[in-house]
Design a protein around this motif. Structure first.
Motif, short mmCIF file in Angstrom:
data_model
loop_
_atom_site.label_atom_id
_atom_site.label_comp_id
_atom_site.label_asym_id
_atom_site.label_seq_id
_atom_site.Cartn_x
_atom_site.Cartn_y
_atom_site.Cartn_z
N ILE A 6 0.84 -1.19 0.00
CA ILE A 6 0.00 0.00 0.00
C ILE A 6 0.87 1.25 0.00
O ILE A 6 1.97 1.26 0.56
CB ILE A 6 -0.93 -0.01 1.25
N PHE A 7 0.40 2.30 -0.67
CA PHE A 7 0.99 3.62 -0.60
C PHE A 7 0.07 4.49 0.25
O PHE A 7 -1.14 4.53 0.01
CB PHE A 7 1.13 4.25 -1.98
N GLY A 266 8.76 6.04 -5.02
CA GLY A 266 8.37 4.66 -4.74
C GLY A 266 9.37 3.60 -5.09
O GLY A 266 9.02 2.41 -5.14
N THR A 267 10.63 3.95 -5.31
CA THR A 267 11.61 2.98 -5.76
C THR A 267 11.78 1.82 -4.78
O THR A 267 11.87 0.65 -5.19
CB THR A 267 12.97 3.66 -6.01
N THR A 268 11.84 2.11 -3.48
CA THR A 268 11.98 1.05 -2.49
C THR A 268 10.83 0.06 -2.57
O THR A 268 11.02 -1.17 -2.53
CB THR A 268 12.06 1.64 -1.07
N CYS A 269 9.62 0.58 -2.71
CA CYS A 269 8.44 -0.28 -2.75
C CYS A 269 8.41 -1.13 -4.03
O CYS A 269 8.04 -2.31 -4.00
CB CYS A 269 7.18 0.56 -2.66
N ILE A 289 2.84 9.97 -4.68
CA ILE A 289 1.97 8.79 -4.59
C ILE A 289 1.48 8.42 -5.99
O ILE A 289 1.46 7.25 -6.39
CB ILE A 289 0.78 9.06 -3.66
N LYS A 290 1.10 9.43 -6.76
CA LYS A 290 0.62 9.20 -8.12
C LYS A 290 1.70 8.60 -9.00
O LYS A 290 1.46 7.64 -9.75
CB LYS A 290 0.13 10.52 -8.71
N CYS A 302 -0.92 -2.72 -6.52
CA CYS A 302 -0.80 -1.55 -5.66
C CYS A 302 -2.16 -1.07 -5.16
O CYS A 302 -3.13 -1.01 -5.89
CB CYS A 302 -0.08 -0.42 -6.40
N GLU A 303 -2.20 -0.70 -3.91
CA GLU A 303 -3.40 -0.11 -3.34
C GLU A 303 -2.99 1.24 -2.77
O GLU A 303 -1.90 1.40 -2.22
CB GLU A 303 -3.95 -1.00 -2.21
N ILE A 304 -3.87 2.23 -2.89
CA ILE A 304 -3.55 3.57 -2.42
C ILE A 304 -4.49 3.94 -1.29
O ILE A 304 -5.69 3.71 -1.35
CB ILE A 304 -3.70 4.63 -3.55
N ASP A 305 -3.94 4.53 -0.24
CA ASP A 305 -4.73 5.00 0.88
C ASP A 305 -4.55 6.51 0.95
O ASP A 305 -3.52 6.99 1.36
CB ASP A 305 -4.25 4.34 2.18
N LEU A 306 -5.57 7.23 0.51
CA LEU A 306 -5.50 8.70 0.49
C LEU A 306 -6.25 9.30 1.66
O LEU A 306 -7.21 8.71 2.15
CB LEU A 306 -6.08 9.24 -0.81
#
Length: 306
Positions: A6-7, A266-269, A289-290, A302-306
């Motif tokens: 998740i981001f 997001g490179t680590t992820c 995030i985008k 990928c899942e995003i939590d805004l």
């Protein structure tokens, strides 16, 4: 159960406080260096209007260095407090990073050469063990050091220009960046081998070094990664994907959890995803995030939590 893959958009200092104790296997993050690279990299309370501005030479020349950082001797007494204020900023999150790591878990931090010692002090103060400092050797780096003779020539001081020919101001070419290696202490009286059995963490994987490290002595603490065209252009401080894969595979196994509280693009992820690790990425900038989500779109994981 902690939510992974998740981001999260938000302030990682506050978000990490909600994480459970002993829930993360590794924290790997390219934190702000506090050197004024951009607005997000100014972490002090200095009101000096010259900080982050432009010198006359930068305005005329344009090019690579568009912002003015702090000279080593500072402009004022307030400038000289910047290193301590950076350490205080690190202290705001260091205790929670220690709390959420599993015993024996690793924390890799990219830190600028100027204030790395302040980051080390902050993490040691809360209980981390400073295990080592790795040197990431870069393919190239810009030369900032101006010729002293040119400065004098601009002043029409040609005698001193001749007298100081061959001398420069500022630093040497920065061809390495430190990667600080911290470890959460494991149980007193036990051994690291005991901790590995209990928590599946704490040792390092030699195969990661032989696979990724291009340095002549693969087992040394100098790391050389060949940079590809896709390793830049998405973030001002973007790191090579293979470098992050090396660090992740060095200290974790498949299905373990990697956290990056300052994820940038997001490179680590992405590296964690490539290596079949679970990941959690946090960033205060919605655009980051985008960008990270777009990089992982093809996987659909990928899942995003805004």
């Amino acid at each position: 159960m902690i939510k992974t893959d998740i981001f999260i958009h938000g302030d990682s200092i506050e978000i990490v406080k909600t994480f459970s104790d002993n829930s993360i296997h590794a924290i790997i993050s390219d934190i702000p260096y506090g050197i004024g690279l951009d607005e997000w990299d100014i972490l002090h309370d200095n009101k000096n209007s010259a900080y982050g501005g432009q010198s006359p030479a930068q305005i005329v020349g344009g090019g690579l260095f568009k912002r003015r950082g702090k000279p080593l001797n500072g402009w004022s007494e307030a400038d000289k407090k910047i290193p301590l204020e950076y350490q205080e900023w690190c202290s705001k999150w260091a205790k929670d990073w220690l709390r959420i790591l599993k015993p024996g878990g690793t924390c890799f931090i990219f830190a600028g050469r100027r204030y790395a010692h302040r980051c080390i002090s902050a993490l040691e103060d809360v209980g981390f063990t400073f295990k080592d400092m790795l040197a990431w050797e870069k393919d190239n780096a810009p030369q900032r050091a101006q010729r002293l003779s040119i400065i004098y020539e601009r002043r029409n001081d040609f005698d001193n220009a001749k007298n100081w020919d061959g001398w420069r101001v500022a630093n040497l070419r920065p061809l390495f960046e430190p990667v600080l290696w911290f470890q959460k202490p494991y149980r007193t009286g036990g051994t690291i081998a005991d901790n590995v059995i209990k928590n599946s963490i704490g040792a390092w994987n030699e195969n990661a070094l032989t696979k990724y490290n291009a340095y002549e002595d693969a087992f040394s603490n100098i790391i050389k990664i060949n940079i590809t065209p896709t390793d830049h252009g998405l973030h001002a401080a973007q790191k090579p994907l293979k470098l992050m894969e090396l660090l992740i595979s060095l200290v974790t196994r498949e299905s373990q959890i990697v956290l990056d509280p300052f994820m940038g693009s997001g490179t680590t992820c992405i590296a964690a995803h490539n290596l079949k690790r679970h990941y959690i990425g946090i960033d205060i900038n919605a655009e980051n995030i985008k960008i990270a989500n777009e990089r992982l779109n093809s996987s659909g994981q990928c899942e995003i939590d805004l």
